[in-house]
Design a protein around this motif. Sequence first.
Motif, PDB file in Angstrom:
ATOM      1  N   ASP A  93      34.040  47.088  43.001  1.00 54.59           N
ATOM      2  CA  ASP A  93      35.473  47.801  42.885  1.00 54.59           C
ATOM      3  C   ASP A  93      36.542  48.123  44.252  1.00 54.59           C
ATOM      4  OD1 ASP A  93      37.910  49.240  41.869  1.00 54.59           O
ATOM      5  OD2 ASP A  93      37.084  51.010  42.833  1.00 54.59           O
ATOM      6  N   PHE A  94      37.701  47.466  44.663  1.00 54.49           N
ATOM      7  CA  PHE A  94      38.346  47.123  45.342  1.00 54.49           C
ATOM      8  C   PHE A  94      39.441  48.239  44.775  1.00 54.49           C
ATOM      9  CE2 PHE A  94      36.319  42.752  44.299  1.00 54.49           C
ATOM     10  CZ  PHE A  94      35.676  42.733  45.447  1.00 54.49           C
ATOM     11  N   GLU A  95      39.476  48.584  46.125  1.00 54.55           N
ATOM     12  CA  GLU A  95      41.145  48.737  46.236  1.00 54.55           C
ATOM     13  C   GLU A  95      42.002  48.329  47.005  1.00 54.55           C
ATOM     14  OE1 GLU A  95      42.095  51.960  44.323  1.00 54.55           O
ATOM     15  OE2 GLU A  95      40.268  52.229  44.012  1.00 54.55           O
ATOM     16  N   MET A  96      43.911  47.808  46.708  1.00 50.80           N
ATOM     17  CA  MET A  96      44.277  46.965  47.200  1.00 50.80           C
ATOM     18  C   MET A  96      45.575  47.426  47.316  1.00 50.80           C
ATOM     19  SD  MET A  96      44.348  43.754  44.827  1.00 50.80           S
ATOM     20  CE  MET A  96      42.374  44.265  43.212  1.00 50.80           C
ATOM     21  N   THR A  97      47.010  47.525  48.483  1.00 48.37           N
ATOM     22  CA  THR A  97      47.969  48.389  49.173  1.00 48.37           C
ATOM     23  C   THR A  97      48.755  48.226  47.621  1.00 48.37           C
ATOM     24  OG1 THR A  97      48.425  45.789  49.430  1.00 48.37           O
ATOM     25  CG2 THR A  97      47.661  47.410  51.256  1.00 48.37           C
ATOM     26  N   GLY A  98      48.509  47.502  47.213  1.00 51.72           N
ATOM     27  CA  GLY A  98      49.076  47.881  45.654  1.00 51.72           C
ATOM     28  C   GLY A  98      48.598  46.659  44.527  1.00 51.72           C
ATOM     29  N   ILE A  99      48.977  47.034  43.114  1.00 48.75           N
ATOM     30  CA  ILE A  99      48.597  46.094  42.131  1.00 48.75           C
ATOM     31  C   ILE A  99      49.673  45.750  41.286  1.00 48.75           C
ATOM     32  CG2 ILE A  99      47.473  47.649  40.916  1.00 48.75           C
ATOM     33  CD1 ILE A  99      45.264  45.831  40.930  1.00 48.75           C
ATOM     34  N   ARG A 100      49.851  44.147  40.263  1.00 47.49           N
ATOM     35  CA  ARG A 100      50.755  44.412  40.162  1.00 47.49           C
ATOM     36  C   ARG A 100      50.975  43.347  39.650  1.00 47.49           C
ATOM     37  NH1 ARG A 100      55.505  46.922  38.085  1.00 47.49           N
ATOM     38  NH2 ARG A 100      56.114  46.051  36.527  1.00 47.49           N
ATOM     39  N   TYR A 127      40.075  38.568  34.803  1.00 48.13           N
ATOM     40  CA  TYR A 127      39.923  37.982  35.812  1.00 48.13           C
ATOM     41  C   TYR A 127      40.552  36.843  36.710  1.00 48.13           C
ATOM     42  CZ  TYR A 127      37.539  34.469  39.973  1.00 48.13           C
ATOM     43  OH  TYR A 127      37.235  33.994  40.704  1.00 48.13           O
ATOM     44  N   ASN A 128      41.295  36.226  35.768  1.00 50.60           N
ATOM     45  CA  ASN A 128      42.005  35.680  36.514  1.00 50.60           C
ATOM     46  C   ASN A 128      43.541  36.598  36.529  1.00 50.60           C
ATOM     47  OD1 ASN A 128      41.235  32.618  36.390  1.00 50.60           O
ATOM     48  ND2 ASN A 128      41.836  33.039  34.157  1.00 50.60           N
ATOM     49  N   LYS A 129      43.508  37.633  35.784  1.00 51.00           N
ATOM     50  CA  LYS A 129      44.686  38.728  36.240  1.00 51.00           C
ATOM     51  C   LYS A 129      44.707  39.048  37.271  1.00 51.00           C
ATOM     52  CE  LYS A 129      46.647  39.689  31.437  1.00 51.00           C
ATOM     53  NZ  LYS A 129      46.167  39.937  30.275  1.00 51.00           N
ATOM     54  N   ASN A 134      45.841  37.933  44.901  1.00 51.95           N
ATOM     55  CA  ASN A 134      45.966  36.739  45.841  1.00 51.95           C
ATOM     56  C   ASN A 134      47.470  37.231  46.555  1.00 51.95           C
ATOM     57  OD1 ASN A 134      43.807  34.942  45.990  1.00 51.95           O
ATOM     58  ND2 ASN A 134      44.853  33.878  44.882  1.00 51.95           N
ATOM     59  N   LYS A 135      48.072  38.191  45.843  1.00 51.34           N
ATOM     60  CA  LYS A 135      49.180  38.946  46.433  1.00 51.34           C
ATOM     61  C   LYS A 135      49.321  40.048  47.386  1.00 51.34           C
ATOM     62  CE  LYS A 135      54.121  40.544  44.519  1.00 51.34           C
ATOM     63  NZ  LYS A 135      53.938  40.541  43.057  1.00 51.34           N
TER      64      LYS A 135
END
Length: 101
Positions: free
Chosen positions: A42-49, A63-65, A71-72
Amino acid sequence: FYQKYLSIFRSNPNMNVTKKNFEEFYKEFEDQLPKAEFVSFDFEMTGIRCDRENYTDLPWEKYNKMRMAANKYRIIQFGICLFIRNVDGSLDARPYNAYIF
C-alpha cells in the motif's frame, strides 16, 4: 475473523517502522517473509488523481492508472502486510508501514 484481526494488532501494536526500530523490524520481517502465503503493498501519496477507477478494471489497467498517478505525485508512506497461514487454516496479518521522507 474480526476478533482475530484485532488480536493481530494487539500482538504487534507498533507497526510503524522508524529509524529507531528499523533493525528490530527488519529482523522480524526477514524471518516472516518466507512464511508468507501472500503479501500486500500500500502506498500513500501527496495526492492522487488518475482516470476514473472502475471495479471491472483488469489488473494491468489498474496498474497503469496507478502508475501514472505515482509518476505525478510523491509517495510519502509505504505499507506492506505479510499474511501467514496458521495450522488451523486461519491467516495472521503482519502489517508494517514507514514514512518515506
